[in-house]
Design an enzyme around this catalytic site. Structure first.
Site, PDB file in Angstrom:
ATOM      1  N   CYS A 179     -45.730  30.434  -0.369  1.00 41.31           N
ATOM      2  CA  CYS A 179     -45.803  31.852  -0.011  1.00 41.31           C
ATOM      3  C   CYS A 179     -47.179  32.215   0.530  1.00 41.31           C
ATOM      4  O   CYS A 179     -47.292  32.985   1.480  1.00 41.31           O
ATOM      5  CB  CYS A 179     -45.462  32.723  -1.207  1.00 41.31           C
ATOM      6  SG  CYS A 179     -43.701  32.706  -1.603  1.00 41.31           S
TER       7      CYS A 179
ATOM      8  N   CYS B  74     -46.998  31.610  -4.892  1.00 41.40           N
ATOM      9  CA  CYS B  74     -47.069  30.148  -4.900  1.00 41.40           C
ATOM     10  C   CYS B  74     -47.732  29.669  -3.604  1.00 41.40           C
ATOM     11  O   CYS B  74     -47.982  30.454  -2.691  1.00 41.40           O
ATOM     12  CB  CYS B  74     -45.665  29.550  -5.046  1.00 41.40           C
ATOM     13  SG  CYS B  74     -44.630  29.701  -3.569  1.00 41.40           S
TER      14      CYS B  74
ATOM     15  N   GLU C 166     -41.463  37.136  -2.323  1.00 35.04           N
ATOM     16  CA  GLU C 166     -42.339  37.497  -1.201  1.00 35.04           C
ATOM     17  C   GLU C 166     -41.703  37.146   0.138  1.00 35.04           C
ATOM     18  O   GLU C 166     -41.817  37.899   1.104  1.00 35.04           O
ATOM     19  CB  GLU C 166     -43.694  36.776  -1.315  1.00 35.04           C
ATOM     20  CG  GLU C 166     -44.502  37.170  -2.536  1.00 35.04           C
ATOM     21  CD  GLU C 166     -44.288  36.250  -3.732  1.00 35.04           C
ATOM     22  OE1 GLU C 166     -45.221  36.112  -4.537  1.00 35.04           O
ATOM     23  OE2 GLU C 166     -43.193  35.654  -3.858  1.00 35.04           O
TER      24      GLU C 166
ATOM     25  N   ARG D 239     -43.305  39.980 -17.539  1.00 33.99           N
ATOM     26  CA  ARG D 239     -44.326  38.958 -17.331  1.00 33.99           C
ATOM     27  C   ARG D 239     -45.513  39.472 -16.544  1.00 33.99           C
ATOM     28  O   ARG D 239     -46.540  38.810 -16.454  1.00 33.99           O
ATOM     29  CB  ARG D 239     -43.734  37.730 -16.638  1.00 33.99           C
ATOM     30  CG  ARG D 239     -42.804  36.942 -17.550  1.00 33.99           C
ATOM     31  CD  ARG D 239     -42.315  35.682 -16.891  1.00 33.99           C
ATOM     32  NE  ARG D 239     -41.336  36.009 -15.859  1.00 33.99           N
ATOM     33  CZ  ARG D 239     -41.195  35.337 -14.720  1.00 33.99           C
ATOM     34  NH1 ARG D 239     -41.961  34.304 -14.453  1.00 33.99           N
ATOM     35  NH2 ARG D 239     -40.278  35.699 -13.846  1.00 33.99           N
TER      36      ARG D 239
ATOM     37  N   TRP E  54     -51.436  28.624  11.384  1.00 38.07           N
ATOM     38  CA  TRP E  54     -50.480  28.185  12.407  1.00 38.07           C
ATOM     39  C   TRP E  54     -50.793  28.765  13.772  1.00 38.07           C
ATOM     40  O   TRP E  54     -50.802  28.054  14.773  1.00 38.07           O
ATOM     41  CB  TRP E  54     -49.077  28.551  11.947  1.00 38.07           C
ATOM     42  CG  TRP E  54     -47.987  28.089  12.846  1.00 38.07           C
ATOM     43  CD1 TRP E  54     -47.497  26.822  12.977  1.00 38.07           C
ATOM     44  CD2 TRP E  54     -47.246  28.897  13.749  1.00 38.07           C
ATOM     45  NE1 TRP E  54     -46.498  26.793  13.909  1.00 38.07           N
ATOM     46  CE2 TRP E  54     -46.319  28.050  14.405  1.00 38.07           C
ATOM     47  CE3 TRP E  54     -47.259  30.247  14.080  1.00 38.07           C
ATOM     48  CZ2 TRP E  54     -45.428  28.517  15.356  1.00 38.07           C
ATOM     49  CZ3 TRP E  54     -46.372  30.712  15.032  1.00 38.07           C
ATOM     50  CH2 TRP E  54     -45.477  29.840  15.660  1.00 38.07           C
TER      51      TRP E  54
ATOM     52  N   TYR F  73     -55.108  25.987   7.033  1.00 36.59           N
ATOM     53  CA  TYR F  73     -54.503  25.790   8.348  1.00 36.59           C
ATOM     54  C   TYR F  73     -53.826  27.106   8.724  1.00 36.59           C
ATOM     55  O   TYR F  73     -52.997  27.614   7.966  1.00 36.59           O
ATOM     56  CB  TYR F  73     -53.462  24.672   8.264  1.00 36.59           C
ATOM     57  CG  TYR F  73     -52.680  24.472   9.546  1.00 36.59           C
ATOM     58  CD1 TYR F  73     -53.141  23.611  10.533  1.00 36.59           C
ATOM     59  CD2 TYR F  73     -51.480  25.136   9.746  1.00 36.59           C
ATOM     60  CE1 TYR F  73     -52.427  23.425  11.699  1.00 36.59           C
ATOM     61  CE2 TYR F  73     -50.752  24.952  10.910  1.00 36.59           C
ATOM     62  CZ  TYR F  73     -51.231  24.102  11.883  1.00 36.59           C
ATOM     63  OH  TYR F  73     -50.518  23.920  13.030  1.00 36.59           O
TER      64      TYR F  73
END
Length: 137
Positions: free
Chosen positions: A93, A90, A58, A84, A129, A127
Site C-alpha cells: 500500500c 503495509c 487503502e 485496534r 514509478w 522507487y
C-alpha cells in the site's frame, strides 16, 4: 531521515473508526480506511480479505474515490476492527499510495501518539514509478 509531522485530521480517524466498527464483520472485512479528498470530501472503504491476497482497505479506497470523481487525495488513515485503532499501511500500500499520490499525508501511530506524516517519509529512497516512465512527448 527528518520526518515532518502535520496536523492530525481527527474527523478522518473518527470516520475510519466508525466504518471499522459498523461495517467490518467477520474475517472478510477487518480494516477500514478513510481519506480526505482535495475538495474536502471524506471517502471510506473496507478491505476485501481473501487468502489469495485480496486488496487492503487503502487500495479499495483508491477505487472508491475514483468512482466518486475524487482523483486527488490529501490524507488517508486505516483503522482496524475490534478497536485496534490506527494501523499503518503495509509495504504494498505504501508503494501504491506513493505512486498515485506522491504528496499524500498518512495518519500513523498509536492512541495518544497519532501523527500525520508524508507518504515519502514512510517509504524513504523509494522507487517512484512515474520517475521511470518515458516521456510521451
Amino acid at each position: 531521515m527528518t520526518t515532518q509531522t502535520h496536523q492530525v485530521d481527527h474527523e478522518l480517524v473518527q470516520a475510519a473508526a466508525h466504518v471499522a466498527g459498523t461495517r467490518c464483520r467477520g474475517d472478510n472485512h477487518t480494516m477500514a480506511a478513510a481519506a480526505r479528498a482535495r475538495d474536502g470530501r471524506i471517502i471510506t472503504a473496507v478491505n476485501a480479505y481473501h487468502f489469495t491476497g485480496g486488496p487492503c482497505a487503502e487500495l479499495v479506497l483508491i477505487g472508491a474515490a475514483a468512482a466518486q470523481g475524487a482523483y486527488e487525495l490529501d490524507t488517508i488513515v486505516a483503522v482496524g476492527d475490534r478497536d485496534r485503532g490506527v494501523v499503518p499501511p503495509c509495504g504494498r500500500c505504501r508503494q501504491v499510495l506513493l505512486d498515485y499520490f506522491p504528496a499524500l499525508k498518512i495518519i500513523v501511530g498509536e492512541e495518544d501518539r497519532v501523527r500525520t506524516v508524508l507518504i515519502s517519509d514512510l517509504l524513504p529512497e523509494s522507487y517512484v514509478w512515474a520517475d521511470h516512465q518515458l516521456d510521451a512527448g
